[in-house]
Design an enzyme around this catalytic site. Structure first.
Site, PDB file in Angstrom:
ATOM      1  N   PHE A 129      96.239 -29.553  67.519  1.00 23.43           N
ATOM      2  CA  PHE A 129      96.334 -28.049  67.032  1.00 23.43           C
ATOM      3  C   PHE A 129      97.366 -27.663  66.532  1.00 23.43           C
ATOM      4  O   PHE A 129      97.885 -27.183  67.336  1.00 23.43           O
ATOM      5  CB  PHE A 129      94.587 -27.569  66.761  1.00 23.43           C
ATOM      6  CG  PHE A 129      94.671 -26.124  66.113  1.00 23.43           C
ATOM      7  CD1 PHE A 129      93.675 -26.323  65.082  1.00 23.43           C
ATOM      8  CD2 PHE A 129      95.657 -24.610  66.268  1.00 23.43           C
ATOM      9  CE1 PHE A 129      93.817 -25.520  64.280  1.00 23.43           C
ATOM     10  CE2 PHE A 129      95.402 -23.449  65.430  1.00 23.43           C
ATOM     11  CZ  PHE A 129      94.743 -24.024  64.090  1.00 23.43           C
ATOM     12  N   ASP A 216     104.121 -28.582  72.120  1.00 23.96           N
ATOM     13  CA  ASP A 216     102.522 -27.141  71.481  1.00 23.96           C
ATOM     14  C   ASP A 216     102.362 -26.864  73.030  1.00 23.96           C
ATOM     15  O   ASP A 216     101.991 -27.415  73.070  1.00 23.96           O
ATOM     16  CB  ASP A 216     102.583 -27.468  69.935  1.00 23.96           C
ATOM     17  CG  ASP A 216     101.364 -26.572  70.335  1.00 23.96           C
ATOM     18  OD1 ASP A 216     101.904 -25.135  70.999  1.00 23.96           O
ATOM     19  OD2 ASP A 216     101.357 -26.419  68.657  1.00 23.96           O
ATOM     20  N   LYS A 245     100.133 -16.996  72.154  1.00 24.97           N
ATOM     21  CA  LYS A 245      99.065 -16.373  72.793  1.00 24.97           C
ATOM     22  C   LYS A 245      98.959 -15.535  73.920  1.00 24.97           C
ATOM     23  O   LYS A 245      99.382 -14.514  74.308  1.00 24.97           O
ATOM     24  CB  LYS A 245      98.165 -18.105  73.119  1.00 24.97           C
ATOM     25  CG  LYS A 245      97.051 -18.447  71.687  1.00 24.97           C
ATOM     26  CD  LYS A 245      96.450 -19.432  72.426  1.00 24.97           C
ATOM     27  CE  LYS A 245      95.633 -20.487  71.029  1.00 24.97           C
ATOM     28  NZ  LYS A 245      94.283 -18.841  70.516  1.00 24.97           N
TER      29      LYS A 245
HETATM   30  C1  LIG Z   1      98.094 -25.607  70.917  1.00 24.19           C
HETATM   31  C2  LIG Z   1      97.977 -24.211  69.341  1.00 24.19           C
HETATM   32  N1  LIG Z   1      99.657 -24.125  68.916  1.00 24.19           N
HETATM   33  C3  LIG Z   1      99.118 -23.076  67.220  1.00 24.19           C
HETATM   34  C4  LIG Z   1      98.274 -22.405  67.518  1.00 24.19           C
HETATM   35  C5  LIG Z   1      98.850 -21.211  66.015  1.00 24.19           C
HETATM   36  O1  LIG Z   1      98.703 -20.644  66.572  1.00 24.19           O
HETATM   37  P1  LIG Z   1      97.915 -18.753  65.570  1.00 24.19           P
HETATM   38  O2  LIG Z   1      96.849 -18.962  65.609  1.00 24.19           O
HETATM   39  O3  LIG Z   1      98.715 -17.315  66.998  1.00 24.19           O
HETATM   40  O4  LIG Z   1      99.134 -18.645  64.532  1.00 24.19           O
HETATM   41  C6  LIG Z   1      96.501 -22.875  68.215  1.00 24.19           C
HETATM   42  C7  LIG Z   1      96.237 -21.449  68.443  1.00 24.19           C
HETATM   43  O5  LIG Z   1      94.628 -22.112  68.282  1.00 24.19           O
HETATM   44  C8  LIG Z   1      96.981 -23.655  69.572  1.00 24.19           C
HETATM   45  O6  LIG Z   1      96.596 -24.026  70.246  1.00 24.19           O
END
Ligand SMILES: Cc1ncc(COP(=O)(O)O)c(C=O)c1O
Length: 399
Positions: A129, A216, A245
């Site tokens: 994700f 990520d 986050k």
């Molecule tokens: C690993 C990871 N990358 C990216 C995102 C996307 O972040 P945002 O919702 O702040 O755009 C998330 C959100 O859950 C995530 O868990």
């Protein structure tokens, strides 16, 4: 409370929250709820941490916005603190996880073009994700996130997670690859943890192929897994790391960090963000970094994680409804043997906010600021609800 006039993007539980403190949220009826996932890993210091709130208020009285056409002292200070802490060489600030991942994707493409690759590709993983913008939802390995938004963005190659041979096979067959984008722990993808060999293997292949290793850490960063970045636990250094986050405990700011050659890719005009790295976000993120240090919270996340895991293992391990219990620091998954959609509602009725990923994995992301007593209380409430659910589930009629 109805969703209108909000666009219909979330299936929300019927609770309206008014304020929060630590691991507790309070609704408009005065009822309190124990939050086991802190806004999906956002409030690592707990809700409304006083140091962060004060930093935001004080900064709001001085300067709330400064265009990136000028320098902002706090932005440089925050970037320097991040680089000192992570060994990275440069930082771009944006406002969310998706945006910093989009930054990483653009950086990898530009890196490819600078090496003469006209159609650069990035390896991404099944069940990953990475966000909801068009490029990041394409990078995401979940059809539910992508369906209806075709045509997707080109330039991504999918590989199974934790499978180094699959990446080696792509290296042999695809000359357009320029980077690998991977989460050290797939949070949305069901709390799947990258193995040590896999991460080291990715680093080795990226070095051999001159690809960028892009991590990520939007969810795993900021001390949550027991080290500031989760990648530290693998003894490897990524070329690009993204985080958001928990970075500012609820103020929307994210960072895309780059090292070595990756830090020299962008030039003025390559990328930008009006709000990225604004003084309020930087003040909040600096307050988080200060608090993590002053209260030794990164080590504390490791300690608390072990405490929770051992309590879960003691009380749940071996039960026929439990498939697995796993985690690093305060990112813990309790996997049940079958999908458990009713569990969230049952927990809510008992004053507990639970989050389920991949249909049957209870994802726990509690605050790093918990006392031992709070951690034990949280664990006991979760164990109680799971046992209650399992007992109810046995009685539930099957069709
Ligand atoms: C690993 C990871 N990358 C990216 C995102 C996307 O972040 P945002 O919702 O702040 O755009 C998330 C959100 O859950 C995530 O868990």
């Amino acid at each position: 409370m109805a969703d209108q006039p909000l666009l219909n993007t979330y299936g929300r539980l019927p609770i309206v929250f008014e304020h929060g403190r630590g691991m507790w949220l309070y609704d408009t009826e005065g009822q309190r709820y124990l939050d086991t996932f802190t806004g999906i890993a956002v409030c690592g210091l707990g809700h409304s941490h006083p140091v962060v709130s004060k930093a935001i208020c004080q900064q709001a009285e001085r300067l709330t916005h400064c265009s990136n056409l000028f320098h902002c002292k706090l932005q440089n200070e925050l970037a320097q603190r991040l680089c000192d802490r992570t060994g990275m060489d440069g930082v771009f600030f944006a406002n969310s996880g998706a945006e910093v991942n989009e930054t990483a994707i653009k950086l990898a493409r530009q890196y490819g073009h600078q090496r003469g690759i006209q159609s650069p590709a990035i390896i991404v993983m099944e069940n990953a994700f990475h966000g909801r913008t068009l490029a990041t939802l394409t990078a995401t390995g979940n059809r539910k996130v992508q369906a209806g938004f075709e045509p997707l963005v080109s330039g991504f190659v999918r590989a199974p997670f934790n499978d180094i041979e699959a990446v080696e096979a792509i290296a042999r067959s695809n000359p357009n690859v320029v980077a690998v984008l991977v989460e050290p722990i797939q949070g949305e993808g069901g709390l799947e943890i990258a193995s040590d060999d896999y991460m080291k293997g990715l680093r080795r292949i990226c070095d051999e192929q001159q690809w960028l290793l892009m991590m990520d850490e939007v969810q795993t960063g900021n001390g949550r897994t027991g080290t500031y970045l989760c990648s530290e636990q693998y003894g490897i250094e990524p070329d690009v790391v993204t985080t958001a986050k928990g970075f500012a405990n609820g103020y929307p700011i994210g960072a895309c960090m780059a090292r070595g050659a990756a830090a020299d890719v962008f030039k003025p005009g390559s990328h930008g963000s009006t709000f990225g790295g604004n003084p309020l976000g930087c003040a909040a993120a600096l307050a988080v970094l200060d608090t993590l240090d002053q209260e030794n919270l990164v080590a504390r996340a490791r300690e608390l994680g072990e405490r929770l895991l051992s309590r879960f293992n003691e009380h749940l391990w071996g039960a026929d409804y439990i498939r697995d219990i796993r985690g690093r620091g305060l990112m813990i998954g309790i996997e049940l043997n079958a999908p458990c959609p009713e569990l969230v509602l049952l927990a809510k009725m008992q004053g507990l906010l639970l989050n389920i990923t991949r249909e049957q994995v209870i994802r726990l992301l509690p605050p790093l600021t918990m006392t031992d007593e709070e951690a034990d209380y949280l664990a006991d409430q979760i164990i109680r609800i799971i046992k209650l659910y399992a007992a109810d589930d046995r009685d539930r009629p099957r069709n």
